[in-house]
Design a protein around this motif. Structure first.
Motif, mmCIF file in Angstrom:
data_model
loop_
_atom_site.group_PDB
_atom_site.id
_atom_site.type_symbol
_atom_site.label_atom_id
_atom_site.label_comp_id
_atom_site.label_asym_id
_atom_site.label_seq_id
_atom_site.Cartn_x
_atom_site.Cartn_y
_atom_site.Cartn_z
ATOM 1 N N LEU A 70 26.213 -4.493 -28.035
ATOM 2 C CA LEU A 70 26.447 -5.600 -28.967
ATOM 3 C C LEU A 70 25.727 -6.883 -28.538
ATOM 4 O O LEU A 70 25.171 -7.603 -29.373
ATOM 5 C CB LEU A 70 27.944 -5.865 -29.088
ATOM 6 N N PHE A 71 25.735 -7.158 -27.224
ATOM 7 C CA PHE A 71 25.109 -8.378 -26.713
ATOM 8 C C PHE A 71 24.071 -8.043 -25.640
ATOM 9 O O PHE A 71 24.112 -6.970 -25.032
ATOM 10 C CB PHE A 71 26.161 -9.329 -26.144
ATOM 11 N N ASP A 72 23.163 -8.973 -25.424
ATOM 12 C CA ASP A 72 22.105 -8.792 -24.438
ATOM 13 C C ASP A 72 22.655 -9.140 -23.054
ATOM 14 O O ASP A 72 22.644 -10.296 -22.631
ATOM 15 C CB ASP A 72 20.910 -9.680 -24.792
ATOM 16 N N PHE A 73 23.118 -8.105 -22.354
ATOM 17 C CA PHE A 73 23.617 -8.269 -20.992
ATOM 18 C C PHE A 73 22.685 -7.581 -19.995
ATOM 19 O O PHE A 73 23.137 -7.125 -18.926
ATOM 20 C CB PHE A 73 25.033 -7.682 -20.859
ATOM 21 N N GLU A 74 21.413 -7.494 -20.302
ATOM 22 C CA GLU A 74 20.492 -6.763 -19.430
ATOM 23 C C GLU A 74 20.307 -7.470 -18.088
ATOM 24 O O GLU A 74 20.253 -6.828 -17.038
ATOM 25 C CB GLU A 74 19.145 -6.560 -20.131
ATOM 26 N N GLN A 75 20.216 -8.788 -18.087
ATOM 27 C CA GLN A 75 20.090 -9.517 -16.827
ATOM 28 C C GLN A 75 21.340 -9.312 -15.964
ATOM 29 O O GLN A 75 21.255 -9.048 -14.764
ATOM 30 C CB GLN A 75 19.883 -11.007 -17.093
ATOM 31 N N GLU A 76 22.502 -9.412 -16.586
ATOM 32 C CA GLU A 76 23.740 -9.209 -15.850
ATOM 33 C C GLU A 76 23.842 -7.764 -15.347
ATOM 34 O O GLU A 76 24.327 -7.521 -14.233
ATOM 35 C CB GLU A 76 24.936 -9.527 -16.756
ATOM 36 N N ASN A 77 23.370 -6.821 -16.140
ATOM 37 C CA ASN A 77 23.443 -5.420 -15.731
ATOM 38 C C ASN A 77 22.568 -5.142 -14.516
ATOM 39 O O ASN A 77 22.914 -4.311 -13.665
ATOM 40 C CB ASN A 77 23.031 -4.522 -16.900
ATOM 41 N N ARG A 78 21.438 -5.826 -14.430
ATOM 42 C CA ARG A 78 20.579 -5.650 -13.253
ATOM 43 C C ARG A 78 21.299 -6.117 -11.990
ATOM 44 O O ARG A 78 21.161 -5.506 -10.919
ATOM 45 C CB ARG A 78 19.266 -6.400 -13.444
ATOM 46 N N VAL A 79 22.082 -7.168 -12.092
ATOM 47 C CA VAL A 79 22.886 -7.630 -10.946
ATOM 48 C C VAL A 79 23.887 -6.548 -10.557
ATOM 49 O O VAL A 79 24.086 -6.252 -9.374
ATOM 50 C CB VAL A 79 23.606 -8.946 -11.282
ATOM 51 N N PHE A 80 24.508 -5.941 -11.545
ATOM 52 C CA PHE A 80 25.483 -4.874 -11.273
ATOM 53 C C PHE A 80 24.811 -3.688 -10.578
ATOM 54 O O PHE A 80 25.342 -3.133 -9.606
ATOM 55 C CB PHE A 80 26.128 -4.416 -12.577
ATOM 56 N N GLU A 81 23.624 -3.290 -11.070
ATOM 57 C CA GLU A 81 22.952 -2.122 -10.506
ATOM 58 C C GLU A 81 22.422 -2.396 -9.102
ATOM 59 O O GLU A 81 22.347 -1.474 -8.279
ATOM 60 C CB GLU A 81 21.806 -1.695 -11.419
ATOM 61 N N GLN A 82 22.053 -3.642 -8.817
ATOM 62 C CA GLN A 82 21.468 -3.971 -7.517
ATOM 63 C C GLN A 82 22.513 -4.336 -6.472
ATOM 64 O O GLN A 82 22.221 -4.324 -5.275
ATOM 65 C CB GLN A 82 20.476 -5.132 -7.682
ATOM 66 N N ASN A 83 23.724 -4.657 -6.892
ATOM 67 C CA ASN A 83 24.750 -5.088 -5.954
ATOM 68 C C ASN A 83 26.020 -4.259 -6.156
ATOM 69 O O ASN A 83 26.029 -3.081 -5.908
ATOM 70 C CB ASN A 83 25.028 -6.581 -6.139
ATOM 71 N N ASP A 84 27.071 -4.892 -6.622
ATOM 72 C CA ASP A 84 28.313 -4.193 -6.926
ATOM 73 C C ASP A 84 29.039 -4.965 -8.011
ATOM 74 O O ASP A 84 28.542 -5.984 -8.504
ATOM 75 C CB ASP A 84 29.195 -4.029 -5.685
ATOM 76 N N ASP A 85 30.212 -4.480 -8.394
ATOM 77 C CA ASP A 85 30.885 -5.137 -9.508
ATOM 78 C C ASP A 85 31.421 -6.513 -9.126
ATOM 79 O O ASP A 85 31.672 -7.344 -9.990
ATOM 80 C CB ASP A 85 32.000 -4.245 -10.071
ATOM 81 N N THR A 86 31.567 -6.797 -7.823
ATOM 82 C CA THR A 86 32.045 -8.120 -7.417
ATOM 83 C C THR A 86 31.017 -9.192 -7.771
ATOM 84 O O THR A 86 31.361 -10.245 -8.338
ATOM 85 C CB THR A 86 32.338 -8.151 -5.909
ATOM 86 N N ALA A 87 29.745 -8.919 -7.454
ATOM 87 C CA ALA A 87 28.682 -9.868 -7.794
ATOM 88 C C ALA A 87 28.544 -9.996 -9.306
ATOM 89 O O ALA A 87 28.321 -11.093 -9.834
ATOM 90 C CB ALA A 87 27.361 -9.412 -7.172
ATOM 91 N N TYR A 88 28.675 -8.884 -10.000
ATOM 92 C CA TYR A 88 28.581 -8.900 -11.461
ATOM 93 C C TYR A 88 29.701 -9.745 -12.065
ATOM 94 O O TYR A 88 29.468 -10.577 -12.947
ATOM 95 C CB TYR A 88 28.652 -7.463 -11.985
ATOM 96 N N MET A 89 30.913 -9.545 -11.581
ATOM 97 C CA MET A 89 32.054 -10.296 -12.102
ATOM 98 C C MET A 89 31.890 -11.792 -11.831
ATOM 99 O O MET A 89 32.214 -12.626 -12.685
ATOM 100 C CB MET A 89 33.348 -9.776 -11.489
ATOM 101 N N GLY A 95 34.225 0.027 -14.873
ATOM 102 C CA GLY A 95 33.366 1.024 -14.247
ATOM 103 C C GLY A 95 33.738 2.462 -14.523
ATOM 104 O O GLY A 95 32.929 3.372 -14.267
ATOM 105 N N ARG A 96 34.905 2.709 -15.035
ATOM 106 C CA ARG A 96 35.327 4.087 -15.330
ATOM 107 C C ARG A 96 34.866 4.479 -16.731
ATOM 108 O O ARG A 96 34.691 3.629 -17.599
ATOM 109 C CB ARG A 96 36.849 4.210 -15.229
ATOM 110 N N PRO A 97 34.691 5.786 -16.974
ATOM 111 C CA PRO A 97 34.317 6.234 -18.326
ATOM 112 C C PRO A 97 35.307 5.744 -19.369
ATOM 113 O O PRO A 97 36.519 5.701 -19.132
ATOM 114 C CB PRO A 97 34.343 7.763 -18.200
ATOM 115 N N ALA A 98 34.763 5.375 -20.528
ATOM 116 C CA ALA A 98 35.606 4.821 -21.589
ATOM 117 C C ALA A 98 35.733 5.751 -22.789
ATOM 118 O O ALA A 98 36.534 5.502 -23.689
ATOM 119 C CB ALA A 98 35.040 3.478 -22.048
ATOM 120 N N HIS A 99 34.968 6.845 -22.785
ATOM 121 C CA HIS A 99 34.864 7.672 -23.990
ATOM 122 C C HIS A 99 36.180 8.323 -24.398
ATOM 123 O O HIS A 99 36.378 8.669 -25.563
ATOM 124 C CB HIS A 99 33.801 8.754 -23.797
ATOM 125 N N HIS A 100 37.126 8.521 -23.436
ATOM 126 C CA HIS A 100 38.363 9.209 -23.811
ATOM 127 C C HIS A 100 39.259 8.353 -24.699
ATOM 128 O O HIS A 100 40.251 8.847 -25.227
ATOM 129 C CB HIS A 100 39.123 9.666 -22.567
#
Length: 300
Positions: free
Chosen positions: A18-37, A106-111
């Motif tokens: 829905l929104f452009d969170f690509e920059q934020e997602n790169r932080v998540f992929e390069q670090n952990d969810d603490t840095a992302y949050m 971080g957990r699957p949401a599809h269920h």
């Protein structure tokens, strides 16, 4: 009496779709969810920019007029709840009336698609999309890099579908992959009067037609659909007869016989294009919002 989603077109969508969170997602992929949050919290009051599925969502929500709630868009995200607050704030800033969201950190949401009775799931996470399709829900992995064109046809939702492995099953595609084009044409000619089995996106096409009927009294928004397929004559006949058997009409049909789809999509100008094959999705993404349906023989 509890609230219900019965009878509505329900779209479940991830934050990145829905929104452009690509920059934020790169932080998540390069670090952990603490840095992302921490990053999301620092940006809490800064509205996110529109993402690839934003135009589609905006137009679908426009069907909710005159007190009628025909469309429900729900955020279904691997984001944490705090980051989800920015999603809702961004939606409010954009004028999108979103009321519901599920955030799984971080957990699957599809269920959660089953209790939502979702007619469509859009996500940038391939694993979630594959699992959703296996569970019987129309789902596509959005291409965040899709070209975002200026909004067109403000009074029309335009959606383009591939045929085999999207609206229809991959039965015929299996023949083509195994035995080649002549065998594919022979197979489809011999079975021209036999409807193709359902593909994963038949329920969405039916839901869109139901929405069109429900909103007939309020013509402010319309739906226009297109079948954009690599099929050509004589294999076109079975596709058309299948839609006739479903009692569903599409507004446009393009039987391209292997031609690149992007130039044709540029003319149709869809708010979203769904295809199962990577090459067609890459072609579509160069001209507009695109999602890959990870289903069928080409995705195994």
């Amino acid at each position: 009496m509890p609230a219900t989603l019965d009878g509505k077109l329900v779209v479940a969508i991830s934050s990145r779709a829905l929104f452009d969170f690509e920059q934020e997602n790169r932080v998540f992929e390069q670090n952990d969810d603490t840095a992302y949050m921490a990053l999301q919290q620092s940006l809490l009051e800064r509205p996110a920019q529109p993402g690839v599925a934003y135009p589609l969502v905006k137009k679908l929500l426009a069907f909710n007029q005159g007190g009628e709630q025909l469309v429900e868009v729900v955020i279904l995200s691997r984001n944490d709840p705090m980051s989800g607050l920015r999603v809702f704030k961004s939606a409010e800033h954009a004028g999108l009336q979103l009321e519901r969201g599920v955030f799984t950190r971080g957990r699957p949401a599809h269920h959660y698609l089953a209790p939502l009775k979702a007619n469509l799931f859009l996500s940038a996470n391939e694993a979630d999309v594959r699992e959703a399709i296996q569970r019987g829900f129309p789902a596509a992995r959005v291409y965040p890099e899709s070209v975002q064109v200026a909004e067109t046809h403000a009074d029309e939702v335009r959606i383009a579908f591939d045929g085999d492995a999207v609206l229809f099953s991959d039965e015929a595609e299996q023949v083509f992959q195994r035995d080649g084009l002549p065998a594919f044409h022979a197979h489809e000619h011999d079975k021209a009067a036999l409807p193709l089995p359902d593909g994963p996106f038949r329920p969405l096409l039916e839901a869109l037609h139901r929405l069109q009927r429900q909103s007939a009294a309020n013509p402010a928004m319309k739906i226009r659909t297109a079948l954009v397929t690599a099929r050509s004559a004589p294999a076109h006949e079975r596709a058309i007869r299948t839609l006739m058997g479903w009692n569903i009409e599409v507004d446009e049909a393009m039987f391209l016989g292997g031609l690149e789809k992007g130039p044709f999509l540029r003319e149709f100008q869809p708010d979203f294009f769904f295809d199962d094959q990577t090459g067609h999705c890459e072609s579509g993404a160069r001209v507009g919002p695109t999602g890959q349906v990870h289903y069928g023989v080409t995705n195994r």
